[in-house]
Design an enzyme around this catalytic site. Structure first.
Site, PDB file in Angstrom:
ATOM      1  N   ASP A  12       0.076  -1.164   9.216  1.00 48.41           N
ATOM      2  CA  ASP A  12      -0.105  -2.576   8.841  1.00 48.41           C
ATOM      3  C   ASP A  12      -1.585  -2.890   9.058  1.00 48.41           C
ATOM      4  O   ASP A  12      -2.294  -2.118   9.705  1.00 48.41           O
ATOM      5  CB  ASP A  12       0.783  -3.463   9.744  1.00 48.41           C
ATOM      6  CG  ASP A  12       0.599  -4.941   9.453  1.00 48.41           C
ATOM      7  OD1 ASP A  12       0.530  -5.319   8.260  1.00 48.41           O
ATOM      8  OD2 ASP A  12       0.501  -5.739  10.410  1.00 48.41           O
ATOM      9  N   SER A  13      -2.000  -4.046   8.541  1.00 46.93           N
ATOM     10  CA  SER A  13      -3.381  -4.471   8.795  1.00 46.93           C
ATOM     11  C   SER A  13      -3.619  -4.668  10.288  1.00 46.93           C
ATOM     12  O   SER A  13      -4.758  -4.712  10.733  1.00 46.93           O
ATOM     13  CB  SER A  13      -3.659  -5.786   8.074  1.00 46.93           C
ATOM     14  OG  SER A  13      -2.813  -6.796   8.583  1.00 46.93           O
ATOM     15  N   TYR A  44      -5.987  -8.582   6.035  1.00 47.31           N
ATOM     16  CA  TYR A  44      -6.153  -8.032   4.686  1.00 47.31           C
ATOM     17  C   TYR A  44      -6.055  -9.142   3.625  1.00 47.31           C
ATOM     18  O   TYR A  44      -6.585  -9.029   2.546  1.00 47.31           O
ATOM     19  CB  TYR A  44      -5.041  -7.017   4.376  1.00 47.31           C
ATOM     20  CG  TYR A  44      -5.230  -5.622   4.924  1.00 47.31           C
ATOM     21  CD1 TYR A  44      -6.259  -5.308   5.813  1.00 47.31           C
ATOM     22  CD2 TYR A  44      -4.358  -4.599   4.537  1.00 47.31           C
ATOM     23  CE1 TYR A  44      -6.398  -4.013   6.303  1.00 47.31           C
ATOM     24  CE2 TYR A  44      -4.500  -3.308   5.022  1.00 47.31           C
ATOM     25  CZ  TYR A  44      -5.512  -3.017   5.902  1.00 47.31           C
ATOM     26  OH  TYR A  44      -5.648  -1.733   6.381  1.00 47.31           O
ATOM     27  N   GLY A  45      -5.281 -10.184   3.963  1.00 50.83           N
ATOM     28  CA  GLY A  45      -4.900 -11.192   2.960  1.00 50.83           C
ATOM     29  C   GLY A  45      -6.048 -11.893   2.268  1.00 50.83           C
ATOM     30  O   GLY A  45      -5.893 -12.414   1.173  1.00 50.83           O
ATOM     31  N   CYS A  75       3.487  -3.854   5.667  1.00 51.03           N
ATOM     32  CA  CYS A  75       2.546  -4.940   5.350  1.00 51.03           C
ATOM     33  C   CYS A  75       2.820  -5.403   3.923  1.00 51.03           C
ATOM     34  O   CYS A  75       2.690  -4.605   2.978  1.00 51.03           O
ATOM     35  CB  CYS A  75       1.127  -4.395   5.479  1.00 51.03           C
ATOM     36  SG  CYS A  75      -0.151  -5.588   5.046  1.00 51.03           S
ATOM     37  N   ASN A  76       3.216  -6.649   3.772  1.00 49.82           N
ATOM     38  CA  ASN A  76       3.508  -7.180   2.427  1.00 49.82           C
ATOM     39  C   ASN A  76       2.254  -7.203   1.554  1.00 49.82           C
ATOM     40  O   ASN A  76       2.313  -6.951   0.358  1.00 49.82           O
ATOM     41  CB  ASN A  76       4.027  -8.618   2.531  1.00 49.82           C
ATOM     42  CG  ASN A  76       5.389  -8.691   3.157  1.00 49.82           C
ATOM     43  OD1 ASN A  76       6.393  -8.703   2.465  1.00 49.82           O
ATOM     44  ND2 ASN A  76       5.445  -8.746   4.477  1.00 49.82           N
ATOM     45  N   GLU A 153      -2.945 -11.950  15.775  1.00 45.83           N
ATOM     46  CA  GLU A 153      -3.792 -10.831  16.231  1.00 45.83           C
ATOM     47  C   GLU A 153      -4.463 -11.174  17.573  1.00 45.83           C
ATOM     48  O   GLU A 153      -4.771 -10.288  18.358  1.00 45.83           O
ATOM     49  CB  GLU A 153      -4.871 -10.505  15.187  1.00 45.83           C
ATOM     50  CG  GLU A 153      -4.355  -9.796  13.948  1.00 45.83           C
ATOM     51  CD  GLU A 153      -4.029  -8.330  14.177  1.00 45.83           C
ATOM     52  OE1 GLU A 153      -4.926  -7.564  14.525  1.00 45.83           O
ATOM     53  OE2 GLU A 153      -2.849  -7.963  14.005  1.00 45.83           O
ATOM     54  N   CYS A 185       5.321 -12.091   5.479  1.00 40.82           N
ATOM     55  CA  CYS A 185       4.229 -11.325   6.114  1.00 40.82           C
ATOM     56  C   CYS A 185       4.803 -10.825   7.430  1.00 40.82           C
ATOM     57  O   CYS A 185       5.439 -11.597   8.165  1.00 40.82           O
ATOM     58  CB  CYS A 185       3.035 -12.235   6.361  1.00 40.82           C
ATOM     59  SG  CYS A 185       1.805 -11.536   7.486  1.00 40.82           S
ATOM     60  N   HIS A 187       3.578 -10.082  10.237  1.00 46.23           N
ATOM     61  CA  HIS A 187       3.102 -10.745  11.470  1.00 46.23           C
ATOM     62  C   HIS A 187       3.984 -11.945  11.826  1.00 46.23           C
ATOM     63  O   HIS A 187       4.199 -12.236  13.007  1.00 46.23           O
ATOM     64  CB  HIS A 187       1.669 -11.264  11.290  1.00 46.23           C
ATOM     65  CG  HIS A 187       0.597 -10.235  11.438  1.00 46.23           C
ATOM     66  ND1 HIS A 187       0.338  -9.278  10.482  1.00 46.23           N
ATOM     67  CD2 HIS A 187      -0.311 -10.022  12.431  1.00 46.23           C
ATOM     68  CE1 HIS A 187      -0.681  -8.529  10.878  1.00 46.23           C
ATOM     69  NE2 HIS A 187      -1.087  -8.967  12.058  1.00 46.23           N
TER      70      HIS A 187
HETATM   71  N1  DGL Z   1       1.247  -8.098   8.135  1.00 46.91           N
HETATM   72  C1  DGL Z   1       0.514  -8.293   6.903  1.00 46.91           C
HETATM   73  C2  DGL Z   1       1.495  -8.698   5.790  1.00 46.91           C
HETATM   74  O1  DGL Z   1       2.667  -8.380   5.902  1.00 46.91           O
HETATM   75  C3  DGL Z   1      -0.641  -9.192   7.135  1.00 46.91           C
HETATM   76  C4  DGL Z   1      -1.686  -9.148   6.077  1.00 46.91           C
HETATM   77  C5  DGL Z   1      -3.048  -9.603   6.512  1.00 46.91           C
HETATM   78  O2  DGL Z   1      -3.647  -8.904   7.310  1.00 46.91           O
HETATM   79  O3  DGL Z   1      -3.505 -10.629   5.986  1.00 46.91           O
HETATM   80  O4  DGL Z   1       1.155  -9.260   4.783  1.00 46.91           O
END
Ligand code: DGL
Length: 262
Positions: A12-13, A44-45, A75-76, A153, A185, A187
């Site tokens: 995941d990010s 990542y978003g 991670c979506n 985070e 997401c 998180h």
């Molecule tokens: N856990 C990631 C998701 O499912 C977070 C993405 C991010 O880092 O913005 O989208």
């Protein structure tokens, strides 16, 4: 080492995918798992498609270097941008996650379905095609949760800032009946209970809160079964955490892994 005794890789990010890992361990307790959080590059978003693709492939390469038998994109955002490239790049199974709009449509009747996700996920054709395919476009309210990944985070789950954040994201819908909130997401699963409690105190409707974690790990099990890759071990498996960032993230991952999220 036989293929079936190799570990399963998750990435995941950041720390969000630990919520998916928790489900996987419940379903596949004898497997070994490697979890990689790309905390140095989270979130990542808000990144470009090219950046998300490059980062996802770097996470994939890291897991391949650890000898995994399958990769779970927990991670979506990474899934919506990079799943095709990941599947082209690696010969092992790549399992992905998507916002749980399908189960929401199956169990919601009258009120709204609110999907909480990152800017990256909501902007992608993959997500919008999913809504079209499920005839969900009219039923769903999409809410971009800018900054929520960063709060998580930072480990600020039980904080005033988090309570305030949750209040703000739902404020525009205060007069709505809410059937289901989809946590799009990984998180966000760590604030599932907080969101549930907030909805119970402030909204009408069924107020279900769901994520895509269960569906993803059931798919993981199906794929491993089909390919003859389930471990033969009857011993409890081992989890190893890695991060591209500071060591404090490993401590946070372990803390979140212990947290009760349902
Ligand atoms: N856990 C990631 C998701 O499912 C977070 C993405 C991010 O880092 O913005 O989208």
């Amino acid at each position: 080492m036989s293929n079936s005794s190799k570990p399963i890789g998750f990435f995941d990010s950041g720390v969000g995918g630990v919520s998916v890992l928790k489900e996987a361990v419940k379903l596949l307790p004898n497997e070994n798992f490697i979890y990689y959080g790309d905390n140095a590059n989270a979130p990542y978003g808000t990144k470009t498609e090219q950046e998300i693709q490059d980062l996802s492939l770097a996470c994939g390469d890291f897991l391949i270097s650890k000898g995994v038998k399958a990769i779970v994109m927990a991670c979506n955002t990474a899934t919506s941008v990079a799943v095709r490239q990941m599947r082209e790049q690696y010969s092992i199974p790549v399992i992905s996650i998507e916002p749980a709009v399908k189960p929401a449509m199956e169990t919601s009747y009258d009120g709204d379905i609110i999907v909480l996700a990152t800017e990256g996920t909501l902007a992608q054709p993959r997500y919008n095609l999913l809504l079209e395919r499920l005839h969900a476009t009219e039923r769903v309210i999409n809410v971009q949760c800018k900054g929520l990944v960063t709060l998580i985070e930072k480990g600020k789950i039980n904080s005033k800032e988090m309570d305030e954040y949750i209040r703000c994201i739902f404020a525009p819908y205060s007069s709505h009946r809410v059937d289901t909130v989809v946590l799009g997401c990984t998180h966000y699963s760590f604030v599932k209970n907080k969101i549930k409690q907030f909805l119970y105190e402030n909204f009408h409707g069924n107020r279900h809160v769901i994520d895509g974690n269960g569906g993803t790990v059931r798919q993981l099990k199906r794929v491993l079964e089909e390919k003859g890759l389930l471990t033969a071990s009857t011993k409890k498996g081992k989890i190893t955490f890695f991060s591209s960032g500071d060591r404090k993230f490993i401590r946070l991952m372990k803390r979140l892994y212990q947290m009760n999220i349902d």
